[in-house]
Write an enzyme that holds these catalytic residues in place. Sequence first.
Site, PDB file in Angstrom:
ATOM      1  N   ASP A   7       0.873  -1.164   0.000  1.00  0.00           N
ATOM      2  CA  ASP A   7       0.000   0.000   0.000  1.00  0.00           C
ATOM      3  C   ASP A   7       0.917   1.224   0.000  1.00  0.00           C
ATOM      4  O   ASP A   7       2.125   1.103   0.291  1.00  0.00           O
ATOM      5  CB  ASP A   7      -0.890  -0.034   1.245  1.00  0.00           C
ATOM      6  CG  ASP A   7      -1.816   1.159   1.328  1.00  0.00           C
ATOM      7  OD1 ASP A   7      -2.313   1.617   0.282  1.00  0.00           O
ATOM      8  OD2 ASP A   7      -2.034   1.649   2.455  1.00  0.00           O
ATOM      9  N   CYS A   8       0.377   2.394  -0.287  1.00  0.00           N
ATOM     10  CA  CYS A   8       1.216   3.590  -0.329  1.00  0.00           C
ATOM     11  C   CYS A   8       1.045   4.446   0.926  1.00  0.00           C
ATOM     12  O   CYS A   8       1.951   4.582   1.732  1.00  0.00           O
ATOM     13  CB  CYS A   8       0.909   4.411  -1.581  1.00  0.00           C
ATOM     14  SG  CYS A   8       1.994   5.864  -1.787  1.00  0.00           S
ATOM     15  N   ASP A   9      -0.133   5.013   1.109  1.00  0.00           N
ATOM     16  CA  ASP A   9      -0.380   5.930   2.228  1.00  0.00           C
ATOM     17  C   ASP A   9      -0.306   5.193   3.560  1.00  0.00           C
ATOM     18  O   ASP A   9      -1.027   4.222   3.794  1.00  0.00           O
ATOM     19  CB  ASP A   9      -1.748   6.590   2.064  1.00  0.00           C
ATOM     20  CG  ASP A   9      -1.809   7.469   0.838  1.00  0.00           C
ATOM     21  OD1 ASP A   9      -1.053   8.444   0.778  1.00  0.00           O
ATOM     22  OD2 ASP A   9      -2.601   7.170  -0.079  1.00  0.00           O
ATOM     23  N   ASP A  57      -1.556  -0.982   6.160  1.00  0.00           N
ATOM     24  CA  ASP A  57      -1.798  -0.365   7.468  1.00  0.00           C
ATOM     25  C   ASP A  57      -3.275  -0.257   7.790  1.00  0.00           C
ATOM     26  O   ASP A  57      -3.637   0.103   8.909  1.00  0.00           O
ATOM     27  CB  ASP A  57      -1.177   1.039   7.510  1.00  0.00           C
ATOM     28  CG  ASP A  57      -1.928   2.026   6.622  1.00  0.00           C
ATOM     29  OD1 ASP A  57      -2.210   1.670   5.450  1.00  0.00           O
ATOM     30  OD2 ASP A  57      -2.221   3.140   7.080  1.00  0.00           O
TER      31      ASP A  57
END
Length: 232
Positions: free
Chosen positions: A14-16, A170
């Site tokens: 994932d990025c954020d 997250d």
Amino acid sequence: MTAAIMERGLVIFDCDGVLVDSEPISIRCTAAALNGFGYPIDEDGVFDRFLGASTASMVKTVEESLGRTLAPEALDDLRREILAAFDVELTAIPGVSEAVNALDRPFCVASSSIPERIRHSLRLTGLLPLFEPAIFSATMVVHGKPAPDLFLLAAKRLGAAPSECVVIEDSIHGAAAGQAAGMVVLGFTGGSHIARDPDRRERHAWRLKRAGAALVFDSMADLPELVRQVTR
């Protein structure tokens, strides 16, 4: 190349909140915007309800609650406000570049954000060269997280079997999506939106495990060895 990926597996980030420490910024801006739209919510509410969800999914929930549609230009304003704040405040998750470089298998990004925001975030933090062009956005599939579609798309495009993929997430939505895709999920609690509050970190770690995370960790320095452990 495809055979090599299938033999060694694939790590999907994932990025954020996993690669970039963007969630405190996004949560703050989103809470303010939603209140302006007439949808009362505080930052904790945005964290609990919308962390990891696609913009389309969030908008659907808000519109159903309000009984009306949100103006497209208002959403465009929110996106611009977040990106402007990123320009001033955004940083990479500590140790993430070193962790990614230490992986012994291919990797990519699969994020609920739009492609422009993903690349903008990675560019600002110096991570874009690590991932380009292996970047996947929820805009590429019909159903975003918690549906498995985005992760399955990334695996298919890169020639990896879902069972050989490890997802780093997250959010509860992301962990659920990874499990639904038949992938191993590692839950990350090292982003400042989680780690700054020990009670929240403990509570969120439990929620990640309940959503499908095999393990939860809070330091990117541990990632390469954890990936090796869960793929032996």
